[in-house]
Design a protein around this motif. Structure first.
Motif, mmCIF file in Angstrom:
data_model
loop_
_atom_site.group_PDB
_atom_site.id
_atom_site.type_symbol
_atom_site.label_atom_id
_atom_site.label_comp_id
_atom_site.label_asym_id
_atom_site.label_seq_id
_atom_site.Cartn_x
_atom_site.Cartn_y
_atom_site.Cartn_z
ATOM 1 N N GLU A 299 0.801 -1.214 0.000
ATOM 2 C CA GLU A 299 0.000 0.000 0.000
ATOM 3 C C GLU A 299 0.835 1.266 0.000
ATOM 4 O OE1 GLU A 299 -2.483 -0.642 3.380
ATOM 5 O OE2 GLU A 299 -3.138 -2.578 2.591
ATOM 6 N N GLY A 300 2.053 1.188 0.496
ATOM 7 C CA GLY A 300 2.911 2.365 0.520
ATOM 8 C C GLY A 300 3.315 2.835 -0.857
ATOM 9 N N ASN B 33 -1.070 5.420 -4.676
ATOM 10 C CA ASN B 33 -1.560 6.756 -4.358
ATOM 11 C C ASN B 33 -2.406 6.682 -3.100
ATOM 12 O OD1 ASN B 33 -0.407 7.857 -6.677
ATOM 13 N ND2 ASN B 33 -2.189 7.376 -7.924
ATOM 14 N N ARG B 34 -2.436 7.753 -2.369
ATOM 15 C CA ARG B 34 -3.187 7.766 -1.114
ATOM 16 C C ARG B 34 -4.684 7.922 -1.376
ATOM 17 N NH1 ARG B 34 -0.141 5.434 2.754
ATOM 18 N NH2 ARG B 34 1.988 6.190 2.649
ATOM 19 N N ASP B 35 -5.215 6.991 -2.141
ATOM 20 C CA ASP B 35 -6.643 7.036 -2.440
ATOM 21 C C ASP B 35 -7.447 6.765 -1.179
ATOM 22 O OD1 ASP B 35 -6.019 7.382 -5.114
ATOM 23 O OD2 ASP B 35 -6.094 5.241 -5.553
ATOM 24 N N GLU C 203 -10.596 5.152 0.992
ATOM 25 C CA GLU C 203 -11.131 3.789 0.980
ATOM 26 C C GLU C 203 -12.098 3.571 -0.187
ATOM 27 O OE1 GLU C 203 -14.154 1.116 3.719
ATOM 28 O OE2 GLU C 203 -12.949 2.664 4.700
ATOM 29 N N VAL D 134 3.922 1.521 6.146
ATOM 30 C CA VAL D 134 2.536 1.851 5.802
ATOM 31 C C VAL D 134 1.773 2.115 7.102
ATOM 32 C CG1 VAL D 134 0.427 1.098 4.656
ATOM 33 C CG2 VAL D 134 2.662 0.362 3.777
ATOM 34 N N ARG E 198 -3.943 3.520 7.390
ATOM 35 C CA ARG E 198 -4.042 3.245 5.952
ATOM 36 C C ARG E 198 -4.283 1.763 5.713
ATOM 37 N NH1 ARG E 198 -5.418 4.617 0.888
ATOM 38 N NH2 ARG E 198 -4.112 3.585 -0.660
ATOM 39 N N GLN E 199 -3.580 0.903 6.425
ATOM 40 C CA GLN E 199 -3.775 -0.532 6.277
ATOM 41 C C GLN E 199 -5.217 -0.925 6.601
ATOM 42 O OE1 GLN E 199 -0.926 -3.278 7.888
ATOM 43 N NE2 GLN E 199 0.729 -1.759 7.908
#
Length: 280
Positions: A76-77, A80-82, A84, A119, A123-124
C-alpha cells in the motif's frame, strides 16, 4: 493423492519466464499437486498475474490454476493515497472484468510487524475495510495476511458477517487459531512447520479442526527445511508442498494421504469449487 497449494506466487520474478514456470508446474504435477492458487498483491501486478495464470492453464490441463486479486498491506505504501472508496472502486472494476480463475480476494490484511511499518496502520485498516466490503458484497473469501495484528484483524472480520476466509501462512498461536476457526474461517500452514524447533506451527496444526485446515507453500519464500542447503536456500515451489503436508501429518498423528485429502476438500469448500470440475 492430490494436493492443493492454496498460496503460490508463481507470477513473481524468481520464477523466471514462461518456460521456467512450466517446468515448475510439471514438477508440481509429478508431486501430486492438482490445484494451485496464485494470489495478487498489488494492482500494478494483477494483469501480469492473470496472464501467467491463463498461460499455465492453457498449457497444463492436469493442474487447475486459480487466482485471487488484492492489495497486500505492505504494497500500500507504493500506491496513491486514495481514500477507501477509491480503493473499493478499483477492486470492483477489476472483479467486473471476470478475471481468469478468480476464486477469492487478496492477498490482503494487516501487517503491524517490522516489515509493515512503512505503511501507517490507519491506511492498512482503510484498505482492508475496502476488501471486506467487496467480500461481503460478492461472497468471495479473503486470502488474509496477518502479522502482529491478529486481534485487530479478528475484530474487523467479526464486525459484520464475513464470508469464510483463510489466514494464510498462519503465524499466531494455537488458541488464536481456534478463535478464527470458531468465527468460521480457515487456517493455512506453510514451510515454517518443517523447521527445527517449530513449536508454535506444530501447536497450531494440532489445534485446528480437521475441516478448517489448509496447506500452502507461499513460494517462492518459506522453503521447507528438507529442501534447504547449508550454503543457500533453494527457491520454494509448489512441489515442495509435500514437505508441509508430511510435517502436518506428523504433528497430527495422521498419514500424508489423509492430510492431502482433507486439505484438498477444505480448499474446494472454501473457494466454492465443484469436485466434478476438477481436472487430472
Amino acid at each position: 493423492m492430490r494436493l492443493f497449494d492454496t498460496h503460490a506466487h508463481l507470477d513473481l520474478p524468481p520464477f523466471g519466464d514462461e518456460a521456467e514456470r512450466l517446468d515448475v508446474v510439471d514438477r508440481a504435477i509429478r508431486a501430486g499437486i492438482r490445484d494451485i492458487l496464485i494470489p495478487g498483491v498489488d494492482p500494478g501486478g494483477w494483469r501480469h498475474l492473470l496472464g501467467v495464470a491463463s498461460a499455465l492453464a492453457a498449457k497444463r490441463s492436469s493442474v487447475r490454476i486459480h487466482t485471487s486479486i488484492g492489495i497486500h498491506p505492505r504494497a500500500e505504501g507504493d500506491l496513491n493515497r486514495d481514500p477507501e472508496a477509491a480503493v473499493l472502486d478499483r477492486l470492483r472494476a477489476a472483479i467486473a472484468t471476470r478475471p481468469v480463475g478468480l476464486v477469492a480476494l487478496g492477498e490482503c490484511g494487516l501487517d503491524f510487524g517490522a516489515r509493515g511499518r512503512h505503511v501507517p496502520r490507519e491506511r492498512q485498516v482503510a484498505v482492508f475495510k475496502a476488501h471486506l466490503t467487496l467480500a461481503r458484497e460478492t461472497g468471495l473469501p479473503l486470502i488474509l495476511h496477518c502479522v502482529r495484528a491478529h486481534d485487530e484483524l479478528r475484530a474487523l472480520l467479526c464486525e459484520r458477517p464475513t464470508p469464510a476466509s483463510v489466514l494464510h501462512s498462519f503465524s499466531g498461536s494455537g488458541e488464536l487459531a481456534k478463535l478464527f476457526c470458531r468465527a468460521g474461517h480457515y487456517i493455512s500452514l506453510s514451510g515454517a512447520i518443517t523447521l527445527p524447533g517449530a513449536r508454535k506451527p506444530i501447536a497450531v496444526a494440532r489445534a485446528v479442526p480437521e475441516d478448517r485446515l489448509l496447506i500452502e507453500t507461499d513460494c517462492p519464500d518459506q522453503t521447507p527445511a528438507p529442501r534447504r542447503h547449508e550454503t543457500r536456500i533453494v527457491r520454494n515451489e509448489p512441489a515442495f508442498l509435500l514437505d508441509v503436508a508430511d510435517s502436518v501429518a506428523q504433528a497430527r498423528g495422521a498419514t500424508i494421504d489423509h492430510i492431502a485429502a482433507i486439505t484438498w476438500a477444505n480448499a474446494y469448500r472454501l473457494l466454492g469449487l465443484a469436485d466434478a470440475d476438477a481436472r487430472g
